[in-house]
Design a protein around this motif. Sequence first.
Motif, PDB file in Angstrom:
ATOM      1  N   GLY A 186      46.759  -5.921  -6.561  1.00 47.79           N
ATOM      2  CA  GLY A 186      45.603  -6.693  -6.291  1.00 47.79           C
ATOM      3  C   GLY A 186      45.148  -7.860  -4.944  1.00 47.79           C
ATOM      4  N   GLU A 187      45.968  -7.418  -3.876  1.00 47.47           N
ATOM      5  CA  GLU A 187      45.984  -8.669  -2.814  1.00 47.47           C
ATOM      6  C   GLU A 187      44.890  -8.136  -1.576  1.00 47.47           C
ATOM      7  OE1 GLU A 187      50.002  -9.921  -1.839  1.00 47.47           O
ATOM      8  OE2 GLU A 187      50.901 -10.418  -3.768  1.00 47.47           O
ATOM      9  N   ASP A 188      44.945  -8.383  -0.809  1.00 42.83           N
ATOM     10  CA  ASP A 188      43.427  -8.622  -0.022  1.00 42.83           C
ATOM     11  C   ASP A 188      44.641  -7.703   1.330  1.00 42.83           C
ATOM     12  OD1 ASP A 188      41.506  -9.577  -1.036  1.00 42.83           O
ATOM     13  OD2 ASP A 188      41.681 -11.712   0.299  1.00 42.83           O
ATOM     14  N   CYS A 198      39.639  -6.256   5.480  1.00 45.78           N
ATOM     15  CA  CYS A 198      40.627  -6.785   4.619  1.00 45.78           C
ATOM     16  C   CYS A 198      40.265  -7.566   3.369  1.00 45.78           C
ATOM     17  CB  CYS A 198      41.467  -7.528   5.656  1.00 45.78           C
ATOM     18  SG  CYS A 198      42.705  -6.408   7.261  1.00 45.78           S
ATOM     19  N   HIS A 199      39.187  -8.383   3.820  1.00 44.57           N
ATOM     20  CA  HIS A 199      38.805  -9.200   2.340  1.00 44.57           C
ATOM     21  C   HIS A 199      38.218  -8.117   1.382  1.00 44.57           C
ATOM     22  CE1 HIS A 199      40.841 -12.293   4.074  1.00 44.57           C
ATOM     23  NE2 HIS A 199      40.401 -12.115   5.484  1.00 44.57           N
ATOM     24  N   LYS A 200      37.584  -7.179   2.294  1.00 49.28           N
ATOM     25  CA  LYS A 200      36.164  -6.696   0.724  1.00 49.28           C
ATOM     26  C   LYS A 200      37.246  -5.362   0.147  1.00 49.28           C
ATOM     27  CE  LYS A 200      32.740  -6.196   4.441  1.00 49.28           C
ATOM     28  NZ  LYS A 200      31.291  -5.474   5.159  1.00 49.28           N
ATOM     29  N   MET A 202      40.233  -8.491   9.722  1.00 49.94           N
ATOM     30  CA  MET A 202      40.604  -9.978   8.818  1.00 49.94           C
ATOM     31  C   MET A 202      39.694 -10.975   8.681  1.00 49.94           C
ATOM     32  SD  MET A 202      44.097  -9.673   8.361  1.00 49.94           S
ATOM     33  CE  MET A 202      44.542 -11.192   8.477  1.00 49.94           C
ATOM     34  N   ALA A 203      38.299 -11.081   9.172  1.00 49.21           N
ATOM     35  CA  ALA A 203      37.192 -11.902   9.161  1.00 49.21           C
ATOM     36  C   ALA A 203      36.457 -11.687   7.513  1.00 49.21           C
ATOM     37  CB  ALA A 203      35.880 -11.271   9.630  1.00 49.21           C
ATOM     38  N   GLU A 204      36.462 -13.670   7.037  1.00 51.74           N
ATOM     39  CA  GLU A 204      36.652 -13.069   5.138  1.00 51.74           C
ATOM     40  C   GLU A 204      34.579 -13.878   5.469  1.00 51.74           C
ATOM     41  OE1 GLU A 204      38.297 -17.133   4.943  1.00 51.74           O
ATOM     42  OE2 GLU A 204      40.454 -16.600   5.049  1.00 51.74           O
TER      43      GLU A 204
END
Length: 766
Positions: A324-326, A316-318, A283-285
């Motif tokens: 289209g959502e994370d 999760c953010h890549k 979950m890291a940004e």
Amino acid sequence: MRKKLIRFLWISMASVVVLLALAFVAIWNGWIGYMPDMEELENPISRSASMIYSADGKLMGTYNSDRENRIIVDYNKLSPDLVRALVATEDERFYEHSGIDFKALGRAIVKRGIMGQASAGGGSTITQQLAKQLFTEKAHSTLERLIQKPIEWVIAIKLERNFTKEEIIAMYLNYFDFLHNAVGIKMAADTYFSKEPKNLNLAESATLIGMCKNPSYFNPYRYEERCVERRNVVLGQMYNARYISKADYDSARVQPLGLNIRRRTHQEGIAMYFREFIKQYMMAEEPEMKNYPSWNRAQYLIDSVAWANDPLFGWCHKNKKRNGEDYNVYTDGLRIYSTIDTRMQKYAEEAVYQHVVKELQPQFNVEMRMKPNAPFSRHITQKEAQGIIDRSMRRSERYRVLKENGASEEEIRHSFRTPVEMTVFTYRGEKDTTMSPLDSIRYYKKFLRSGFVSMDAHTGYVKAYVGGLNYEHFSYDMAFMGRRQVGSTTKPYLYALTMENGMNPCDQVLNVQKNYGGWIPRNGSRARYGAMVPLKWGLAQSNNWISAQLMSRINPQDFINILHKFGINTPGIEPSMVLCLGPNEVSVGEMVSAYTAFANHGIRCAPIFVTKIEDYEGNVIAEFQPRLNEVISESSANKMLVMLKGVIDGGTGSRMRYRYNVRCEMGGKTGTTNLNADVWFMGFTPSLVNGCWVGGEDRDIHFDSTSIGQGANMALPVWAYFMQRVFADKSLGYKPDEKFELPSGYDPCKSEEDRYGLNGIEEVYE
């Protein structure tokens, strides 16, 4: 007059019909109230818990938001008794209607609405109840509930048009909240009966379905007698519907509840430290400097490297979902397949507990009685000890809350000094006591901490991960998150660099203490002082003077470069002589990954935590392969292997043989920093690389006695206990007679690949 009245009535009736039709159309199209779109109807339970599995197929735990600890179960994995109990009790004509049971609805209107008979039953079908659970907010008034009803009817009809009866039943049971953090039938079956839903018997099925009427009122944990009565009502309904025989009914209704309750929390399950690490890792940004406090800028650099190099970090953010959502591990029902082996995880936790808790902690408690500033070392003053306590106070949640509520510094300190009733942790169970919050800070600091990681030497798969001794009370992860000084466990990297520069284990060095521009390294022993000794002896004995001589003859930046190749990402390392003694801070996981190069012919394996990820439909959406890089040549790796074996067979790690009787072929290295503040042992076999750190929460919490506080005594035994258990478990396939792959008749001092056939370090570097 009569004709006018009849005409008025017909017009009124027609108007009502038209208005109802218009209202129905408006509701159907979402013009009135909330109407989910078709995609939501096709995927009505999108907010489901993600599951993380071990390499040996065990469910390790789930990630859930708040109480939504839901795991979706297909219809074919439900006990037939569950389905029959649900239909018989909640909707006897379920298979005959299309979402609305007009017969039941009419009965409810007449008997309950007009005649006021509370026992007449409701008119809601299973599909309507599902619609209410999925898409209707809780009503705050009767009028609001009356407005919601038509909306639920429309949603129910749409559900029936888009799903089979079996799918609707599965959705209903997957969504229902059975209390005690058991949302959905899978968690309910496990929480109340420690079973899978397909294995529930008749009585157990009736118990859970009975809760659907009102889970709080029929809570089996609090109201057992009431729950039994409700269960028997469900059994009676099943008998009336001819789903069960009279004999089955009579047998089930006299059975005890047979509860085997396991109340679920997010802190339960296998390898809690690992699971929490994976959640944060995925979950890291993307790191941005502004999001890191000034005192933690080093973490920004570490995270930036992970973001660039590890596909799992920030996964999760890549990556994006189809909309289209994370991704979100809390709500997207992911299936995460980890590299952890639950058997090895169990052995690792047992080994850490056996040594640190049962053997070291009692010795530390005895030593603390002689320390005026216990649990801190006698080498620091009372003022310094109080400063550490003060810093911990300022970092506490209690301090933050008081500060945010406007308390002054004096008021906060008074609060921390005032004794209060509290429950504190002990290894024999929680204990009720009275002490001040300030004293509780000091109390918790007396517990020793530890981190342990086991990794496959050829793939980097993390097989066991112990971040600490009790996640609930000591949640800071010392496996991959915490970083401590590595001491002499860094010396193999230095020796590897000298092997790359053409040295070999038999090259001679003068064993003397020297002054290097004002820095005079100390050594724990004066054995063979003034004699020419081979490098392999220097590493085996962890001799600081020889390490300093090697360091003095290379460019310190070259040493930093090879540390990075080994995967040591300590930020801000400054080139200096003292690096050869390991003052830099590294995580246990990084060290274990680095040591894979010594067991794997010079090829380092980056840690791999997860092999694949599936979405909630079972589609593979990510796969992860080993990430390898060559650190040193195979020739140099062979030389290092011989020297690191020497550490175990006759050096500082020799108690592995004579005290713990571990006879496998292995290499390793002990490490102890100044004043025994951090102690390490790194060891590897042909197949596994394991590393252990032991110490206090703060560097000033440690054994003052070196005989107890050195790495060979504090960390090495954990490795030994772990491998003893691993070798004893034949199902794992690790054998104590496994051998390292070396060329036949290999002699590291006479290898054809050596560029120099010289006898002294002076000749190599002149």
